[in-house]
Design a protein around this motif. Structure first.
Motif, PDB file in Angstrom:
ATOM      1  N   GLU A 211       0.814  -1.219   0.000  1.00  0.00           N
ATOM      2  CA  GLU A 211       0.000   0.000   0.000  1.00  0.00           C
ATOM      3  C   GLU A 211       0.848   1.269   0.000  1.00  0.00           C
ATOM      4  OE1 GLU A 211       0.061  -1.592   4.297  1.00  0.00           O
ATOM      5  OE2 GLU A 211      -0.085  -2.398   2.248  1.00  0.00           O
ATOM      6  N   GLU A 212       2.142   1.145   0.283  1.00  0.00           N
ATOM      7  CA  GLU A 212       3.020   2.305   0.255  1.00  0.00           C
ATOM      8  C   GLU A 212       3.721   2.482  -1.095  1.00  0.00           C
ATOM      9  OE1 GLU A 212       5.685   2.338   3.592  1.00  0.00           O
ATOM     10  OE2 GLU A 212       4.084   1.892   5.035  1.00  0.00           O
ATOM     11  N   ILE A 213       3.548   1.514  -1.980  1.00  0.00           N
ATOM     12  CA  ILE A 213       4.104   1.628  -3.333  1.00  0.00           C
ATOM     13  C   ILE A 213       3.264   2.641  -4.104  1.00  0.00           C
ATOM     14  CG2 ILE A 213       4.656   0.423  -5.466  1.00  0.00           C
ATOM     15  CD1 ILE A 213       6.327  -0.563  -3.148  1.00  0.00           C
ATOM     16  N   THR A 214       3.891   3.657  -4.631  1.00  0.00           N
ATOM     17  CA  THR A 214       3.148   4.688  -5.365  1.00  0.00           C
ATOM     18  C   THR A 214       3.049   4.389  -6.848  1.00  0.00           C
ATOM     19  OG1 THR A 214       5.120   6.028  -5.842  1.00  0.00           O
ATOM     20  CG2 THR A 214       3.977   6.444  -3.753  1.00  0.00           C
ATOM     21  N   THR A 215       3.979   3.561  -7.355  1.00  0.00           N
ATOM     22  CA  THR A 215       4.095   3.395  -8.801  1.00  0.00           C
ATOM     23  C   THR A 215       4.365   1.935  -9.132  1.00  0.00           C
ATOM     24  OG1 THR A 215       5.093   5.611  -8.839  1.00  0.00           O
ATOM     25  CG2 THR A 215       5.221   4.302 -10.864  1.00  0.00           C
ATOM     26  N   SER A 263       8.497  15.105  -6.902  1.00  0.00           N
ATOM     27  CA  SER A 263       8.153  15.390  -8.283  1.00  0.00           C
ATOM     28  C   SER A 263       7.969  16.883  -8.483  1.00  0.00           C
ATOM     29  CB  SER A 263       6.875  14.652  -8.693  1.00  0.00           C
ATOM     30  OG  SER A 263       6.545  14.937 -10.038  1.00  0.00           O
ATOM     31  N   ARG A 264       8.557  17.381  -9.537  1.00  0.00           N
ATOM     32  CA  ARG A 264       8.383  18.787  -9.912  1.00  0.00           C
ATOM     33  C   ARG A 264       7.261  18.961 -10.920  1.00  0.00           C
ATOM     34  NH1 ARG A 264      14.192  18.491  -9.145  1.00  0.00           N
ATOM     35  NH2 ARG A 264      14.809  20.011  -7.550  1.00  0.00           N
ATOM     36  N   VAL A 265       6.581  17.877 -11.277  1.00  0.00           N
ATOM     37  CA  VAL A 265       5.469  17.947 -12.217  1.00  0.00           C
ATOM     38  C   VAL A 265       4.232  17.345 -11.560  1.00  0.00           C
ATOM     39  CG1 VAL A 265       6.956  17.847 -14.241  1.00  0.00           C
ATOM     40  CG2 VAL A 265       6.065  15.719 -13.274  1.00  0.00           C
ATOM     41  N   GLU A 266       3.068  17.767 -12.027  1.00  0.00           N
ATOM     42  CA  GLU A 266       1.818  17.237 -11.519  1.00  0.00           C
ATOM     43  C   GLU A 266       1.573  15.855 -12.108  1.00  0.00           C
ATOM     44  OE1 GLU A 266      -0.308  18.397  -9.295  1.00  0.00           O
ATOM     45  OE2 GLU A 266       0.980  20.142  -8.886  1.00  0.00           O
ATOM     46  N   ALA A 267       1.392  14.881 -11.223  1.00  0.00           N
ATOM     47  CA  ALA A 267       1.108  13.514 -11.659  1.00  0.00           C
ATOM     48  C   ALA A 267       0.384  12.807 -10.531  1.00  0.00           C
ATOM     49  CB  ALA A 267       2.402  12.784 -12.021  1.00  0.00           C
ATOM     50  N   PRO A 268      -0.917  12.580 -10.665  1.00  0.00           N
ATOM     51  CA  PRO A 268      -1.697  11.949  -9.593  1.00  0.00           C
ATOM     52  C   PRO A 268      -1.166  10.568  -9.238  1.00  0.00           C
ATOM     53  CG  PRO A 268      -3.139  12.884 -11.277  1.00  0.00           C
ATOM     54  CD  PRO A 268      -1.750  12.924 -11.828  1.00  0.00           C
ATOM     55  N   LEU A 269      -1.271  10.229  -7.946  1.00  0.00           N
ATOM     56  CA  LEU A 269      -0.877   8.914  -7.460  1.00  0.00           C
ATOM     57  C   LEU A 269      -2.128   8.084  -7.204  1.00  0.00           C
ATOM     58  CD1 LEU A 269       1.938   9.933  -4.937  1.00  0.00           C
ATOM     59  CD2 LEU A 269       2.211   8.990  -7.247  1.00  0.00           C
ATOM     60  N   PRO A 270      -2.047   6.764  -7.373  1.00  0.00           N
ATOM     61  CA  PRO A 270      -0.886   5.982  -7.813  1.00  0.00           C
ATOM     62  C   PRO A 270      -0.633   6.134  -9.307  1.00  0.00           C
ATOM     63  CG  PRO A 270      -2.779   4.562  -7.549  1.00  0.00           C
ATOM     64  CD  PRO A 270      -3.206   5.897  -7.045  1.00  0.00           C
ATOM     65  N   GLU A 271       0.561   5.743  -9.718  1.00  0.00           N
ATOM     66  CA  GLU A 271       0.975   5.837 -11.113  1.00  0.00           C
ATOM     67  C   GLU A 271       1.236   4.435 -11.671  1.00  0.00           C
ATOM     68  OE1 GLU A 271       3.896   9.729 -11.037  1.00  0.00           O
ATOM     69  OE2 GLU A 271       4.685   7.810 -10.338  1.00  0.00           O
ATOM     70  N   ASP A 272       1.282   4.345 -12.985  1.00  0.00           N
ATOM     71  CA  ASP A 272       1.734   3.111 -13.626  1.00  0.00           C
ATOM     72  C   ASP A 272       2.860   3.397 -14.622  1.00  0.00           C
ATOM     73  OD1 ASP A 272       0.413   4.359 -15.703  1.00  0.00           O
ATOM     74  OD2 ASP A 272      -1.086   2.783 -15.988  1.00  0.00           O
ATOM     75  N   ASP A 273       3.471   4.583 -14.485  1.00  0.00           N
ATOM     76  CA  ASP A 273       4.473   5.027 -15.448  1.00  0.00           C
ATOM     77  C   ASP A 273       5.413   6.013 -14.752  1.00  0.00           C
ATOM     78  OD1 ASP A 273       5.941   5.947 -17.606  1.00  0.00           O
ATOM     79  OD2 ASP A 273       4.222   6.746 -18.720  1.00  0.00           O
ATOM     80  N   LEU A 274       6.714   5.745 -14.796  1.00  0.00           N
ATOM     81  CA  LEU A 274       7.678   6.653 -14.175  1.00  0.00           C
ATOM     82  C   LEU A 274       7.689   8.022 -14.862  1.00  0.00           C
ATOM     83  CD1 LEU A 274      10.767   4.304 -13.564  1.00  0.00           C
ATOM     84  CD2 LEU A 274       8.941   4.907 -11.980  1.00  0.00           C
ATOM     85  N   PHE A 275       7.214   8.067 -16.106  1.00  0.00           N
ATOM     86  CA  PHE A 275       7.187   9.331 -16.836  1.00  0.00           C
ATOM     87  C   PHE A 275       5.820  10.007 -16.782  1.00  0.00           C
ATOM     88  CE2 PHE A 275      10.883   7.226 -18.584  1.00  0.00           C
ATOM     89  CZ  PHE A 275      11.795   8.269 -18.744  1.00  0.00           C
ATOM     90  N   ALA A 276       4.953   9.553 -15.891  1.00  0.00           N
ATOM     91  CA  ALA A 276       3.652  10.200 -15.739  1.00  0.00           C
ATOM     92  C   ALA A 276       3.836  11.679 -15.429  1.00  0.00           C
ATOM     93  CB  ALA A 276       2.852   9.526 -14.627  1.00  0.00           C
ATOM     94  N   GLY A 277       3.093  12.534 -16.119  1.00  0.00           N
ATOM     95  CA  GLY A 277       3.230  13.965 -15.955  1.00  0.00           C
ATOM     96  C   GLY A 277       4.292  14.583 -16.833  1.00  0.00           C
ATOM     97  N   LEU A 278       5.079  13.740 -17.508  1.00  0.00           N
ATOM     98  CA  LEU A 278       6.154  14.225 -18.372  1.00  0.00           C
ATOM     99  C   LEU A 278       5.901  13.924 -19.847  1.00  0.00           C
ATOM    100  CD1 LEU A 278       9.145  13.013 -16.178  1.00  0.00           C
ATOM    101  CD2 LEU A 278       8.573  15.406 -16.634  1.00  0.00           C
ATOM    102  N   ARG A 279       5.025  13.009 -20.121  1.00  0.00           N
ATOM    103  CA  ARG A 279       4.757  12.608 -21.503  1.00  0.00           C
ATOM    104  C   ARG A 279       3.272  12.769 -21.832  1.00  0.00           C
ATOM    105  NH1 ARG A 279       9.331  12.969 -21.270  1.00  0.00           N
ATOM    106  NH2 ARG A 279      11.012  11.511 -21.770  1.00  0.00           N
TER     107      ARG A 279
END
Length: 279
Positions: A211-215, A263-279
């Motif tokens: 449950e502490e894994i964000t991505t 993160s310096r970009v907006e990307a809601p958690l949880p994620e399924d992509d390390l580049f979420a908010g960047l691509r």
């Protein structure tokens, strides 16, 4: 060309904790860089009849294994921080003057800052504060990795060298061993006799709670390639290693877990992509 930089302690660590992610993003056309802190000279030696003959040149052998593993994963960029393997915590190797554990902190950070400025990654992956399992080199990767991530623009402490320009990565992650995977590893190790009941029981509480894994990054279609890269690390991975069998379970091991720290970009958690908010 921005992309991903994964900072690891020894040859073979890149495959164990991030092999699927490295292969996934390399195949997607991202620039993927692996930085290895040490030479792995204190590692084990499997699959050789005369390991004592290999030991004096283990660092050289592991460099060759690493190159083979990275080629299998599709990673084209590798750099070494230039330190000696510090060995397990509490061993005499910790005191070697060239070990990463004894490295001058500012100098080690400067070396990694230079690589961040050179490769200009958007995403940086390091270890958690305990280094996953308490190895001194893994702990140092965390310490140096955090310091370097926030120092690419610190021209007071790290003035620009010839040809450099400052750089600030966007996202910082810990690679994580999810507890669900650790428990499956413990179970498999107990079933094959690799772990005693006591060892397996102790392991069952290790790892980061799921449950502490964000991505969670899906690598299910790349497990075979990850295993091929594991096998390339011949000195470290026995041919009959139980995890080469247990680790093929796509339901359990088909994702690699990370904890997003900054993160310096907006990307809601949880994620399924390390580049979420960047691509």
């Amino acid at each position: 060309m921005p992309g991903l930089l994964a900072f690891h302690a020894h040859p073979d660590d890149e495959t164990t904790s991030t092999g699927g992610v490295l292969a996934r993003y390399a195949a997607a056309g991202e620039q993927v860089v692996v930085v290895t802190a040490t030479d792995g000279a204190e590692g084990e030696i499997h699959n050789y009849q005369n390991p004592e003959e290999v030991k004096p040149r283990l660092a050289e052998v592991r460099a060759e294994e690493l190159a083979a593993a990275l080629a299998l994963l599709g990673v084209r960029h590798h750099a070494s921080l230039g330190y000696r393997d510090s060995g397990m915590m509490g061993t005499t190797s910790n005191d070697h003057p060239d070990s990463f554990w004894r490295a001058d902190f500012g100098e080690a950070t400067r070396r990694l800052v230079a690589l961040l400025r050179r490769y200009r990654p958007e995403v940086v992956v390091i270890y958690d504060p305990f280094g996953g399992y308490g190895h001194p080199d893994h702990i140092q990767v965390h310490r140096v990795g955090v310091a370097a991530f926030f120092s690419g623009n610190d021209l007071g402490r790290f003035p620009l060298e010839d040809g450099e320009s400052s750089w600030t990565p966007s996202k910082l992650y810990w690679s994580a061993f999810p507890r669900s995977q650790v428990r499956r590893i413990a179970q498999a190790g107990r079933e094959t006799g690799y772990f005693t009941e006591e060892q397996a029981e102790r392991m069952s509480g290790a790892g980061i709670p799921d449950e502490e894994i964000t991505t969670w990054v899906d690598i299910s279609q790349l497990l075979d390639r990850k295993h091929e890269a594991w096998r390339a690390h011949r000195t470290q991975i026995p041919d009959d290693w139980f995890l080469l069998r247990a680790g093929s379970d796509r339901e359990v091991f088909g994702k690699e877990g990370f904890v997003r720290i900054f993160s310096r970009v907006e990307a809601p958690l949880p994620e399924d992509d390390l580049f979420a908010g960047l691509r």
